[in-house]
Structures are given as C-alpha cells and as structure tokens.
Write an enzyme that holds these catalytic residues in place. Sequence first.
Site, PDB file in Angstrom:
ATOM      1  N   TYR A 159       6.444 -12.928   2.241  1.00 19.90           N
ATOM      2  CA  TYR A 159       5.129 -12.486   1.415  1.00 19.90           C
ATOM      3  C   TYR A 159       4.979 -13.376   0.223  1.00 19.90           C
ATOM      4  O   TYR A 159       5.997 -13.057  -0.639  1.00 19.90           O
ATOM      5  CB  TYR A 159       5.234 -11.031   1.396  1.00 19.90           C
ATOM      6  CG  TYR A 159       3.752 -10.466   0.942  1.00 19.90           C
ATOM      7  CD1 TYR A 159       2.820 -11.318   0.791  1.00 19.90           C
ATOM      8  CD2 TYR A 159       3.601  -8.907   0.793  1.00 19.90           C
ATOM      9  CE1 TYR A 159       1.367 -10.657   0.537  1.00 19.90           C
ATOM     10  CE2 TYR A 159       2.532  -8.586   0.307  1.00 19.90           C
ATOM     11  CZ  TYR A 159       1.250  -9.353   0.244  1.00 19.90           C
ATOM     12  OH  TYR A 159       0.049  -8.818  -0.297  1.00 19.90           O
ATOM     13  N   LYS A 185       2.966 -14.348   4.939  1.00 14.12           N
ATOM     14  CA  LYS A 185       1.787 -13.535   4.619  1.00 14.12           C
ATOM     15  C   LYS A 185       1.410 -14.106   3.185  1.00 14.12           C
ATOM     16  O   LYS A 185       2.569 -14.281   2.233  1.00 14.12           O
ATOM     17  CB  LYS A 185       2.099 -12.272   4.635  1.00 14.12           C
ATOM     18  CG  LYS A 185       0.886 -11.361   4.239  1.00 14.12           C
ATOM     19  CD  LYS A 185       1.473  -9.849   4.080  1.00 14.12           C
ATOM     20  CE  LYS A 185       0.091  -9.021   3.779  1.00 14.12           C
ATOM     21  NZ  LYS A 185       0.495  -7.417   3.898  1.00 14.12           N
ATOM     22  N   THR A 227       0.942  -1.301  -0.021  1.00 13.98           N
ATOM     23  CA  THR A 227       0.117  -0.052  -0.010  1.00 13.98           C
ATOM     24  C   THR A 227       0.957   1.179   0.019  1.00 13.98           C
ATOM     25  O   THR A 227       0.422   2.343  -0.515  1.00 13.98           O
ATOM     26  CB  THR A 227      -0.842   0.056   1.331  1.00 13.98           C
ATOM     27  OG1 THR A 227      -1.680  -1.126   1.287  1.00 13.98           O
ATOM     28  CG2 THR A 227      -1.875   1.016   1.263  1.00 13.98           C
TER      29      THR A 227
END
Length: 299
Positions: A133, A158, A46
């Site tokens: 991730y 993640k 983000t």
Amino acid sequence: MKLDGVLFFPVTPFDGSGAVDAGVLALHVKGGLEHGPGAVFAACGTGEFHALDADEHELVVSTAVEAVNAAVPVFAGTGGPLPHAIACARRAEGAGADGLLVLPPYLVAGPGDGLVAYVEAVAAATGLPLVLYQRGGVRFTPESVARLARHPRVVGFKDGLGDLDLMQRIVLAVRAEAGEGFLFFNGMPTAEQTQAAYRAIGVPLYSSAVFCFAPHVSLAFHHALATGDDAQRERLLVEFFTPLVRLRDQVPGYAVSLVKAAVRLRGLDAGAVRPPLTDPSPAHLDQLRQLLAVADGLA
C-alpha cells in the site's frame, strides 16, 4: 489469489472505556457479509490500525476471522515501525488471516531499496500473501514494485497517492514481470470518485468505505461501473459521493471519522475514534445525516 466485488474495510469499534469492542465488531462484520463483499480487510486504515497496539490488533483480526467463518478472504493490516509490523503480521497469521495489507512505515520516506527491504522483512515473518500500500510519504517506483512482484508472497499493490501516471507505469512494469494475475487496488479515500479512471489503466479493485454504512449504494455503484451504466454511475457520484467528499475534506481524518460516525448513526454503537483523529462536529453530523437520507433514497 483472486478477489472480486466490493471490498469491505470495517471500522474498529471502541466501547465506553475506550477498549476494542469485539462484540460490536462481530455484528458489524456479519452485517456487512450479508451484502456479499469480495473480501474483508480488518484493522486497516478505516479500522484505525495506526491507533491499535499489538494485542488489540490481534483481537480485531481474530474477531473478524471468526465472524467471516471462511465465507470470504480476510486480510489484516500491518505496517508502521518494522518490529511492530512483523509482530502484527505474525499475530494475524496466528489468528487465521488469509493475507496482509502492508501499510506505510510511518514518518519516514525511504528510497526504493529501503522499501523493498521493509516489505521483504515483513514477508519473511509469515507465510501469508501480501498486498503493498503506497500513500502518504511512501512512494514506490515501478522498478521496485516489479522487483517485489517477483516475490512469491507479494500478490498485489494498492495505491493511495492518486498519481495516475505513476500508477500506469507500475501496472505496466508489474505485468511485464508477473503477468495478469497480480492484484491492483485503488486505495484513494472515497475511491468511487476515481475508480473509472483507475479501471481504465488496469486497476479493477477498490476499497469502499461507504460499504460500512450504505452497502446498497456501494453495490449500486459497483454494478453501474461493471455494466457500463454511466448514467447511474454519474447519478450516484453527483447525488451522494461528491457531497460526501466535500464534507470529508472539511477536516483532516474525516475519511475515517465520518465512516465511523455514519456506522453509529445507522444504529451500531461503534464508539468514538481515537486521537489524533477527532469525531465530527455537531454541524457536520447534521450534514452526514442528510447524506444518509440521500443514500436511503437511492435504494
């Protein structure tokens, strides 16, 4: 390391000249802290990690660390080409980050052994704990994650693929190696949509982009999920999160662009996104304003 609660992934503000606006970022992070996140993840997805050079990345991380002032852990994004990932990891450690989120090495999809070697190289560059991730072209096997879980500084995993079968096998494989203390995260865009399913397979943590601009809705969802209030959880999904996902799916990259636009609509001048992302069209901004009004009604 133990994390709990809603995880805050701030946007990276840019000023009128296109430079990182550290002052606005500090306001953004401090504003989020008032709502009690479990951790701050700076310069991650983000936060447009993909669009930051090493100097900018360090500025974002150091600004977040200073704004947080040790109230909660601060994780910094790293990833991409291995030399860049190592440089960002080292700078993040120097800036005071508490951990790293290892994003994918872009444009290439290596085998399990290659992904393990990539993570081990990043881990060797600092003394910080790492959260892995997987998303895009990066797909770990249960065996490779279990192998990495034995590394003393790899503390979490993640998932951004949404393959629940694979994720269940990863959870079970890692628990057999590392026990219950390993951290599992749902990293899907608008993770609230899928968190009930992830929670059922042993993934209690998730990133909440909505926390950036509607923290009361993000916290209300988290509370409903934690307390088993299915009626409230479904209400929030139907009235807010599902319409947001429909809008998000209109244009690639809106998972970031809409969040930044919503921060701007809330009165914080976070600037535009950097290419290859694009800002929302006027029509989509109107829809976003309507969704913010819905969010305000859910307070």
